[in-house]
Write a protein that holds these residues in place. Structure first.
Motif, PDB file in Angstrom:
ATOM      1  N   LYS A 105      41.088  41.481   6.260  1.00 27.93           N
ATOM      2  CA  LYS A 105      40.715  40.292   5.854  1.00 27.93           C
ATOM      3  C   LYS A 105      41.040  39.032   6.826  1.00 27.93           C
ATOM      4  O   LYS A 105      40.668  37.755   6.628  1.00 27.93           O
ATOM      5  N   GLY A 106      41.776  39.336   7.728  1.00 23.54           N
ATOM      6  CA  GLY A 106      41.932  38.402   9.008  1.00 23.54           C
ATOM      7  C   GLY A 106      41.023  37.836   9.637  1.00 23.54           C
ATOM      8  O   GLY A 106      39.706  38.484   9.851  1.00 23.54           O
ATOM      9  N   GLU A 107      41.073  36.643  10.339  1.00 22.81           N
ATOM     10  CA  GLU A 107      39.928  36.064  11.170  1.00 22.81           C
ATOM     11  C   GLU A 107      39.497  36.794  12.381  1.00 22.81           C
ATOM     12  O   GLU A 107      38.527  36.988  12.567  1.00 22.81           O
ATOM     13  N   THR A 108      40.699  37.545  13.102  1.00 24.70           N
ATOM     14  CA  THR A 108      40.468  38.239  14.258  1.00 24.70           C
ATOM     15  C   THR A 108      39.303  39.383  13.837  1.00 24.70           C
ATOM     16  O   THR A 108      38.474  39.649  14.578  1.00 24.70           O
ATOM     17  N   TYR A 109      39.515  40.044  12.531  1.00 28.65           N
ATOM     18  CA  TYR A 109      38.597  41.084  12.382  1.00 28.65           C
ATOM     19  C   TYR A 109      37.292  40.690  12.139  1.00 28.65           C
ATOM     20  O   TYR A 109      36.017  41.194  12.633  1.00 28.65           O
TER      21      TYR A 109
ATOM     22  N   ASN B 277      45.286  36.202  15.964  1.00 27.90           N
ATOM     23  CA  ASN B 277      45.565  35.273  14.818  1.00 27.90           C
ATOM     24  C   ASN B 277      46.431  36.001  13.932  1.00 27.90           C
ATOM     25  O   ASN B 277      46.030  36.958  12.985  1.00 27.90           O
ATOM     26  N   PRO B 278      47.612  35.516  13.553  1.00 28.00           N
ATOM     27  CA  PRO B 278      48.501  36.233  12.512  1.00 28.00           C
ATOM     28  C   PRO B 278      47.939  36.247  11.089  1.00 28.00           C
ATOM     29  O   PRO B 278      47.282  35.359  10.820  1.00 28.00           O
ATOM     30  N   ILE B 279      48.243  37.290  10.202  1.00 24.71           N
ATOM     31  CA  ILE B 279      47.732  37.478   9.034  1.00 24.71           C
ATOM     32  C   ILE B 279      48.817  37.364   8.125  1.00 24.71           C
ATOM     33  O   ILE B 279      49.980  37.998   8.555  1.00 24.71           O
ATOM     34  N   ASN B 280      48.800  36.937   6.792  1.00 28.54           N
ATOM     35  CA  ASN B 280      49.786  37.021   5.872  1.00 28.54           C
ATOM     36  C   ASN B 280      49.851  38.144   5.119  1.00 28.54           C
ATOM     37  O   ASN B 280      49.348  38.482   4.117  1.00 28.54           O
ATOM     38  N   LEU B 281      50.128  39.067   5.934  1.00 27.38           N
ATOM     39  CA  LEU B 281      50.169  40.617   5.565  1.00 27.38           C
ATOM     40  C   LEU B 281      51.198  40.812   4.418  1.00 27.38           C
ATOM     41  O   LEU B 281      52.323  40.266   4.164  1.00 27.38           O
ATOM     42  N   LYS B 282      50.796  41.826   3.232  1.00 28.70           N
ATOM     43  CA  LYS B 282      51.540  41.921   2.147  1.00 28.70           C
ATOM     44  C   LYS B 282      52.269  43.263   2.728  1.00 28.70           C
ATOM     45  O   LYS B 282      51.732  44.458   2.129  1.00 28.70           O
ATOM     46  N   VAL B 283      53.478  43.216   2.951  1.00 29.51           N
ATOM     47  CA  VAL B 283      54.144  44.521   3.419  1.00 29.51           C
ATOM     48  C   VAL B 283      55.660  44.716   2.656  1.00 29.51           C
ATOM     49  O   VAL B 283      56.261  45.640   2.895  1.00 29.51           O
ATOM     50  N   ASP B 284      55.934  43.736   1.468  1.00 32.23           N
ATOM     51  CA  ASP B 284      57.132  44.003   0.761  1.00 32.23           C
ATOM     52  C   ASP B 284      57.177  45.448   0.391  1.00 32.23           C
ATOM     53  O   ASP B 284      58.542  45.866   0.226  1.00 32.23           O
TER      54      ASP B 284
END
Length: 810
Positions: free
Chosen positions: A61-65, A432-439
């Motif tokens: 979902k990231g901009e880089t992708y 571009n950092p992504i708000n990864l859901k890694v909890d």
């Protein structure tokens, strides 16, 4: 490497090929200076797994992708069931280019029927090359014998045709790829464009760590597992520090708090040999300190906790290591019976172990069994001690045990990261950092095991599954105040969030409100010590809660921000002798505040006005417990107790029930137990009265100093070291016990008791069975509740004299 993760996962989804060709070696056509090479073996199986992995979905979902996907869009038209080589390069203008090598099959790149397509052909070195443009994306491709070769760069394709790849290091390590895995990734660190770092410590860039790394990948819904090897041809690479050493067992997880950001551990069988490797890696002007401290050490590690770090030495001979620290015996303080010493060589570890360690602020240390812990702050050291004593370390967590299934017991270098650290490591390798859901990825690991002239590599990024029967106890926060505590911490409700917060008072009569994440929200100076527990009322009937309580000469009502609510505080010339009682007869927030002064009771409304018509004229003796209110059917009962009399009144203070019999009452509360008013006598008997005043007595064999607490059906009594829950009596160790607490939460009963002598908290269920992982450390009775509205219960207790501890029962 720039854009590495996005390129990797997009490329995997797009292609496939077969490198098993007896006549042509596909690796000959790998472009020189390839930074990343991906070999995909089973595309369809991989696609299914990729689509179900939450972490990879987030990356997609990231901009880089999205940016890279536009460049690689033509490759989605490749149709093959064979294996595939994908090569990633950067050109002279620092632009990403790709090449694809696969077995030629019919309709492999059948794009003629697509709209907006242009195909041109030209000859190069007697080879026909096609330039295919689909909308804005251009691909150059050709056929060599049985191979299809395509590239985004004309120059890159032509160079591949002219020059056979001569990088034998790359070709050799690629042969180790497991053809049965979904895909393999080869990272070529001889190139300038590479992964930035896979370590928590940014001082170890990956290009200085090794030359080639080959990782075979298994991806499923809950995990990314990478296994392979790494090899450094250059003696200056960090991985070669472990040459001529034998990997040892990593036990740093046994002392790393589960609330840490992660840890790094490295091992060696002989420090002298390892030091020789270190000296060979460093420049001539590097500083070395001769010391015997490390002679018996086989593992060194770093624990990361925010901006703080801790250096850990694991010794085979703790006595010898202590002897090496004889000149460092200046005790700064004692925490939980463990000495915290000052350390005069804060740069020792950086001087000795760089580039693995660059920590230069090791000002304190403690010896904990076979571990020696050096930190830059006493708070970090205290956190490590507390979690070690409470057995709330990484090694005790099921999620760490789960990832150990994919790791070896011994390793040269091990890095373990919590979710936030995993997120940071992944994002620092993306533009571009992504708000990864890694909890849900509670623990991830990277492991290197040196073997001859290469090292094995294991990487685990695995989702943690909550196990209902785990019942582990985690120390979430320790809140240290400037002054020693006067009262036990108590839980109150935040009417905004509906979560629980903590109120506590210190010996200077400051009252604190503290959030359930350990943040002090406010501090208020009071004119005296709070008597008993603080009540909460909604005096304006608007859903906003206030704190109501009494001190020796005042009754306070405080708002959410700790401000006095007018006309409070009420001032009294005569001393208030019992905690404030708050009654809400009809549950309509029409509160009555009862103030006890010796033998008398004063009645006020929530606005501080005297309530007229309350006719109770006082007791014959001093009231020994705050007035209580009970509702039985439609009738209200107010009870007032002294050492020799029990008064049971109606709302206006007139006698409603006359208790029959004369008893010497204890200072224990009155309870509505099995439908009767129940308390204890001074000599430890249980005495009950029905609504007609008839009494019944039961001998519980309690001593004079006993405690009683009940629900309507469950009775808990404590006398000396005996704890009775319902009909079962437990014999605890002899100690100094705070009063037991009984909690009824989610239709389940919990009973807690704290031994103040040994600083142990015990928690039992209604069948007198002790809960798993108890006792834990604590210095007061606990308050148990769901503090943050997750699935787990939390409890709060005193820690040291000036600290509060929040635990979570998982």
């Amino acid at each position: 490497m720039k854009n590495f993760w996005s390129i990797l996962f997009l490329s995997i989804v797009l292609f496939s090929c077969n490198t098993d060709n007896k006549h042509i070696n596909p690796t000959d056509y790998i472009p020189e200076n390839t930074s990343i090479l991906i070999q995909v073996n089973n595309l369809e199986s991989l696609k299914s797994n990729l689509n179900n992995n939450d972490l990879l979905e987030d990356i997609a979902k990231g901009e880089t992708y999205n940016e890279i996907s536009k460049k690689l869009t033509n490759l989605k038209h490749l149709k093959t069931s064979n294996a595939l080589l994908i090569c990633l390069n950067y050109d002279e203008e620092d632009r990403l280019q790709y090449s694809v090598i696969t077995k030629q099959t019919p309709d492999l790149f059948a794009v003629d029927s697509l709209p907006n397509i242009t195909v041109e052909s030209y000859m190069f070195n007697n080879q026909s090359i096609h330039k295919t443009q689909i909308e804005d994306a251009i691909t150059y491709n050709t056929f060599v014998d049985s191979l299809f070769i395509a590239s985004s760069s004309k120059h890159l394709l032509e160079e591949s045709l002219l020059n056979t790849n001569k990088d034998q290091g790359l070709k050799t390590i690629l042969k180790t790829a497991d053809q049965n895995k979904a895909f393999s990734v080869l990272i070529n660190n001889t190139q300038t464009h590479n992964i930035k770092s896979l370590f928590i410590n940014d001082s170890i860039p990956f290009n200085s760590f090794t030359n080639y790394t080959l990782l075979d990948a298994d991806i499923n819904q809950d995990a990314i597992i990478l296994n392979g090897i790494t090899k450094a041809l250059d003696s200056t690479k960090v991985i070669n520090l472990f040459k001529n050493t034998i990997p040892q067992g990593n036990v740093l997880a046994n002392i790393t708090p589960s609330n840490a950001d992660g840890f790094m551990s490295f091992t060696f069988d002989n420090f002298s040999s390892f030091e020789t490797q270190l000296r060979g890696l460093k420049t001539n002007d590097s500083i070395f300190t001769d010391t015997s401290l490390f002679e018996d050490v086989i593992e060194v590690g770093v624990i990361y906790e925010g901006n703080n770090k801790a250096i850990i030495l694991h010794s085979l001979d703790a006595i010898a290591t202590k002897d090496a620290l004889l000149n460092e015996q200046n005790v700064d303080e004692i925490y939980r019976q463990i000495n915290i010493y000052n350390f005069s060589q804060p740069e020792l570890f950086s001087n000795t172990f760089s580039p693995l360690i660059h920590f230069k602020s090791a000002n304190y240390y403690s010896s904990i069994d076979d571990f020696f812990v050096f930190t830059n702050s006493k708070e970090t050291l205290q956190n490590i001690i507390a979690n070690y004593q409470n057995k709330t370390t990484f090694s005790e967590r099921q999620y760490y045990k789960d990832i150990q299934e994919h790791l070896t017991n011994e390793s040269s270098l091990l890095v373990v990261a919590n979710p936030s650290t995993l997120k940071n490591i992944l994002n620092k390798n993306l533009n571009n950092p992504i708000n990864l859901k890694v909890d849900s990825y509670k623990a991830s690991a990277l492991q290197f095991i040196y073997d001859s002239n290469f090292a094995h590599v294991n990487t685990v990024i695995k989702k943690s599954k909550n196990k209902a029967r785990e019942n582990s106890v985690t120390e979430q926060y320790t809140i240290k105040l400037e002054t020693d505590l006067l009262s036990n911490p108590q839980l109150v409700t935040n009417h905004v969030t509906k979560q629980k917060e903590i109120v506590v008072q210190d010996i200077k009569n400051n009252l604190y409100l503290i959030s359930n994440t350990g943040k002090v929200l406010w501090k208020k100076q009071l004119k005296g010590a709070v008597l008993g527990e603080i009540q909460q009322i909604d005096m304006y009937k608007n859903g906003r809660l206030q704190l109501a309580f009494a001190t020796k000469n005042h009754v306070y009502i405080l708002d959410r921000n700790g401000k006095d609510v007018a006309p409070f505080p009420l001032k009294f010339n005569d001393a208030i002798t019992q905690p404030l009682s708050v009654f809400d007869y009809d549950k309509n927030k029409k509160y009555r505040l009862l103030v006890t002064q010796g033998k008398n009771v004063l009645l006020y409304d929530a606005l501080g006005k005297t309530v007229k018509g309350f006719t109770f004229n006082g007791s014959e003796n001093i009231i020994n417990y705050p007035p209580q209110h009970f509702r039985i059917g439609t009738k209200d009962y107010i009870t007032i107790k002294t050492d020799h009399a029990l008064y049971i009144l109606n709302r206006v203070g007139k006698t409603r029930v006359t208790p029959k019999g004369k008893f010497s009452y204890s200072n224990q509360p009155l309870y509505l137990y099995k439908g009767n008013f129940t308390t204890t006598t001074n000599d430890g008997r249980l005495v009950s009265f029905n609504t007609n005043g008839t009494s019944s007595v039961q001998n519980l064999n309690l001593g004079q100093d006993h405690e009683l607490v009940t629900t309507t059906k469950t009775l808990v009594a404590q006398s000396e070291n005996k704890l009775t829950i319902k009909s079962k009596t437990l014999e605890l160790d002899f100690g100094n016990y705070d009063r037991p607490k009984l909690f009824y939460i989610n239709d389940k009963i919990y009973v807690s008791v704290t031994d103040l002598q040994t600083q142990k908290i015990y928690l039992f269920d209604s069948n007198a069975k002790q809960l798993s992982n108890f006792p834990v450390y604590g210095n007061s009775a606990i308050e148990l509740n769901n503090m943050d509205k997750d699935r787990n219960l939390e409890f709060v207790t005193k820690g040291d004299s000036n600290s509060i501890i929040i635990y979570e029962i998982n």
